[in-house]
Structure formats: structure tokens, C-alpha cells
Design a protein around this motif. Structure first.
Motif, PDB file in Angstrom:
ATOM      1  N   TYR A  98      41.537  39.105  33.818  1.00  0.00           N
ATOM      2  CA  TYR A  98      41.196  39.847  32.597  1.00  0.00           C
ATOM      3  C   TYR A  98      41.025  38.904  31.407  1.00  0.00           C
ATOM      4  O   TYR A  98      40.125  39.087  30.575  1.00  0.00           O
ATOM      5  CB  TYR A  98      42.274  40.885  32.290  1.00  0.00           C
ATOM      6  N   ASN A  99      41.869  37.884  31.325  1.00  0.00           N
ATOM      7  CA  ASN A  99      41.781  36.949  30.203  1.00  0.00           C
ATOM      8  C   ASN A  99      40.449  36.202  30.194  1.00  0.00           C
ATOM      9  O   ASN A  99      39.912  35.871  29.127  1.00  0.00           O
ATOM     10  CB  ASN A  99      42.928  35.941  30.267  1.00  0.00           C
ATOM     11  N   THR A 158      48.142  47.905  42.538  1.00  0.00           N
ATOM     12  CA  THR A 158      47.876  48.635  41.294  1.00  0.00           C
ATOM     13  C   THR A 158      46.564  49.400  41.324  1.00  0.00           C
ATOM     14  O   THR A 158      46.218  50.061  40.355  1.00  0.00           O
ATOM     15  CB  THR A 158      47.878  47.669  40.095  1.00  0.00           C
ATOM     16  N   ARG A 170      45.766  39.731  38.078  1.00  0.00           N
ATOM     17  CA  ARG A 170      45.041  40.683  37.229  1.00  0.00           C
ATOM     18  C   ARG A 170      44.935  40.164  35.800  1.00  0.00           C
ATOM     19  O   ARG A 170      43.868  40.221  35.181  1.00  0.00           O
ATOM     20  CB  ARG A 170      45.737  42.056  37.267  1.00  0.00           C
ATOM     21  N   GLN A 171      46.033  39.658  35.259  1.00  0.00           N
ATOM     22  CA  GLN A 171      46.031  39.191  33.877  1.00  0.00           C
ATOM     23  C   GLN A 171      45.158  37.947  33.717  1.00  0.00           C
ATOM     24  O   GLN A 171      44.418  37.810  32.733  1.00  0.00           O
ATOM     25  CB  GLN A 171      47.460  38.875  33.424  1.00  0.00           C
ATOM     26  N   ALA A 172      45.204  37.049  34.712  1.00  0.00           N
ATOM     27  CA  ALA A 172      44.397  35.832  34.644  1.00  0.00           C
ATOM     28  C   ALA A 172      42.907  36.158  34.667  1.00  0.00           C
ATOM     29  O   ALA A 172      42.114  35.562  33.915  1.00  0.00           O
ATOM     30  CB  ALA A 172      44.762  34.906  35.804  1.00  0.00           C
ATOM     31  N   GLU A 202      50.027  41.243  39.375  1.00  0.00           N
ATOM     32  CA  GLU A 202      49.931  41.288  37.915  1.00  0.00           C
ATOM     33  C   GLU A 202      49.510  39.927  37.361  1.00  0.00           C
ATOM     34  O   GLU A 202      48.721  39.853  36.410  1.00  0.00           O
ATOM     35  CB  GLU A 202      51.267  41.710  37.315  1.00  0.00           C
ATOM     36  N   HIS A 203      50.009  38.868  37.950  1.00  0.00           N
ATOM     37  CA  HIS A 203      49.610  37.518  37.545  1.00  0.00           C
ATOM     38  C   HIS A 203      48.100  37.326  37.725  1.00  0.00           C
ATOM     39  O   HIS A 203      47.417  36.830  36.824  1.00  0.00           O
ATOM     40  CB  HIS A 203      50.375  36.491  38.391  1.00  0.00           C
ATOM     41  N   PRO A 211      37.004  39.852  30.996  1.00  0.00           N
ATOM     42  CA  PRO A 211      37.446  41.215  30.687  1.00  0.00           C
ATOM     43  C   PRO A 211      36.429  42.286  31.065  1.00  0.00           C
ATOM     44  O   PRO A 211      36.769  43.458  31.194  1.00  0.00           O
ATOM     45  CB  PRO A 211      37.695  41.178  29.174  1.00  0.00           C
TER      46      PRO A 211
END
Length: 284
Positions: A66-67, A79, A62-64, A59-60, A70
Motif C-alpha cells: 500500500y505504501n 484479510t 499489505r502495508q508495504a 499485514e506487513h 496505493p
């Protein structure tokens, strides 16, 4: 960005981000590793370990990503995701989870960036030993900033070969491969982290690695590293779509490639890899 290639500036942005993201992901994984308790894991299947850290690290990452990007896709072990996006990050948050869960310092984070089926960037990081492997296609492969090269071995009788194991493959096939490798005179080892095994081939610590079925998140970064270090690999993946399904993996030093291809029953790619000098002045 065009449908068939990626602009140099866009690739360089992802290269810089990859180096930063894998380090922060490694710091999180190491924190969870040091805080783990005995038996603090579940099983997804036979010898398929899962810890709380797997989901947290993915998740860490993925979020990095995406930020920053995107518009890119991401395929992760925990996931999932789709391979429909031509610009795709392929992520294993902790490869070698069984080692992680048992307190063995042989695990890593593995991240690859793929564009239209072509792996352009790869990073593998073992935070427990502080070893970071980085690669860019046609540019470099390094460990902690030092250039890597596969071994120059030519005699299988003095070789060391790592063999991965998968529940997707009948035990009879696995045993037949072991028998063939032993007959070739190699020393067989198993470290229980396919991504690190590939990095070790690139480094020349071992002379080959094979697994009859491996998922993309375990192998794409490491396969790029082996090729950049002068080694040979199998044919997977032949298309962008094939990334979703996994395949048979072989990575070997060129001097023993044909023999180990025969022993493992995994075909070698016939593509030649002409590694260029670092024409863009990039550093790893």
C-alpha cells in the motif's frame, strides 16, 4: 497504465518491490517461527491451521504494498480483499502453516502480481531453508539466482508426484486419484505446502503436483514458475474474476503431462508458452 496492459516501467517497479518485500516478510516469519511455542496455533477448520504469524506477516506485506502502490488491489488469505482491481497482488503470508506450527522447516511466503487475470510476477520464499524462487512472465524463473527447468522425465514409473488435499473435495474423489496415480507407477508424496510443491515442480525436484481445489494465494506464483520453467499447467484461472474462487490445479513436466492429467481428472491448458530471452536485461 492502460486497461488491457501495464507499462514496462510500472511492472519493473513492482518487480523490484516484490523482491524486497518478500525478503522482509520472510525475516518476520522466521523470527516468529523461532519464537513459537508447542501448541501455539488455532484451527480455522479441519486441518486448517492458523498462527499469530499469519496475520502479522500478511499485514506487513499489505502495508508495504500500500505504501508503494496505493492504487493496486490486494487479495490475502487472512484479510481477504476484492478482485475488482485489474492490478492485483495475491498473498499467502505463510503457506504450510501446519508445518510452521509443528516446527517443520517446510513453509513459505507466496506473492503473485496479476494484471487483468494474467500473472506477471511471482515470488516464493522459504526463510527456514533460505530458498527464494522468483519469476517474471516471459523472462525468467530462478531459485537463489539460478535458472530453473522442469524435469525431462517421460516414464511415470520413475516419477515422483505430489498430491495436495482439500476438504472441499469428497474423500472418494481423492482416493480415486490416488488409485489412478499408483496404477501409473508414480511415487506419491505430500509436503503440506502447495506453493512450495509448485516451486519444486519448476525446479525439477518433483515431476508434478495436483490439488482438486486450491486458492489463488496458494498457487498463482507457483504456476507462473512452472510455465516459465517449461512445464504445463491446468486452465485455472481463465479470467481475472475467477481468481476469487480458486480451482483445480495441475502442474507437470511435459513428458508425463497427459498421463497425470488423466489420473487427476484435471484438464491441461492448451495455451502454448513461448518463453523469450530476457530482452530487457533484467536480473532476478
Amino acid at each position: 497504465m492502460t486497461p488491457n496492459n501495464i507499462k514496462k516501467s510500472e511492472l519493473e517497479k513492482r518487480e523490484t518491490a516484490l523482491h524486497s518485500i518478500i525478503l522482509s516478510a520472510g525475516a518476520l516469519a522466521l523470527e516468529r517461527y523461532r519464537a513459537r511455542q508447542p501448541g501455539d496455533f488455532t484451527l480455522k477448520g479441519q486441518q486448517d491451521f492458523l498462527t499469530e504469524a499469519d496475520a502479522l506477516v500478511e499485514e506487513h506485506i499489505r502495508q508495504a504494498i500500500y505504501n508503494l502502490f496505493p492504487e493496486d488491489g490486494l487479495l490475502g488469505e487472512e484479510t481477504g480483499g476484492s478482485t475488482s482491481n485489474p492490478s492485483l497482488w495475491v498473498v499467502d503470508p505463510i503457506d504450510g502453516t501446519a508445518n510452521f506450527a509443528r516446527g517443520i522447516d517446510h513453509f513459505c511466503i507466496s506473492i503473485a502480481f496479476v494484471h487483468n487475470g494474467d500473472t506477471l510476477l511471482g515470488a516464493i520464499y522459504n526463510p527456514a531453508t533460505n530458498e527464494i524462487y522468483l519469476a517474471r512472465k516471459d523472462q525468467y524463473v530462478t531459485k537463489n539466482g539460478q535458472a530453473l527447468r522442469v524435469s525431462n522425465i517421460r516414464d511415470t514409473h520413475s516419477s515422483s508426484f505430489e498430491l495436495g488435499w482439500s476438504t472441499r473435495i469428497p474423500q472418494e474423489v481423492y482416493l480415486a486419484i490416488i488409485s489412478s496415480l499408483l496404477a501409473s507407477g508414480t511415487n506419491i508424496r505430500r509436503g503440506a505446502s502447495g506453493a512450495l510443491a509448485l516451486a519444486w515442480v519448476a525446479e525439477g525436484r518433483t515431476d508434478g503436483y495436483a490439488e482438486s481445489h486450491m486458492n489463488a494465494w496458494d498457487c498463482l506464483a507457483g504456476l507462473l514458475m512452472v510455465r516459465e520453467a517449461g512445464g504445463r499447467t491446468g486452465v485455472y484461472p481463465q479470467t481475472h474474476e475467477e481468481i476469487a474462487h480458486g480451482g483445480a490445479i495441475l502442474a507437470v513436466a511435459p513428458g508425463v503431462a497427459e498421463q497425470f492429467s488423466n489420473d487427476t481428472m484435471i484438464s491441461l491448458s492448451t495455451k502454448t508458452h513461448n518463453r523469450k530471452e530476457n530482452q530487457f536485461g533484467l536480473t532476478a
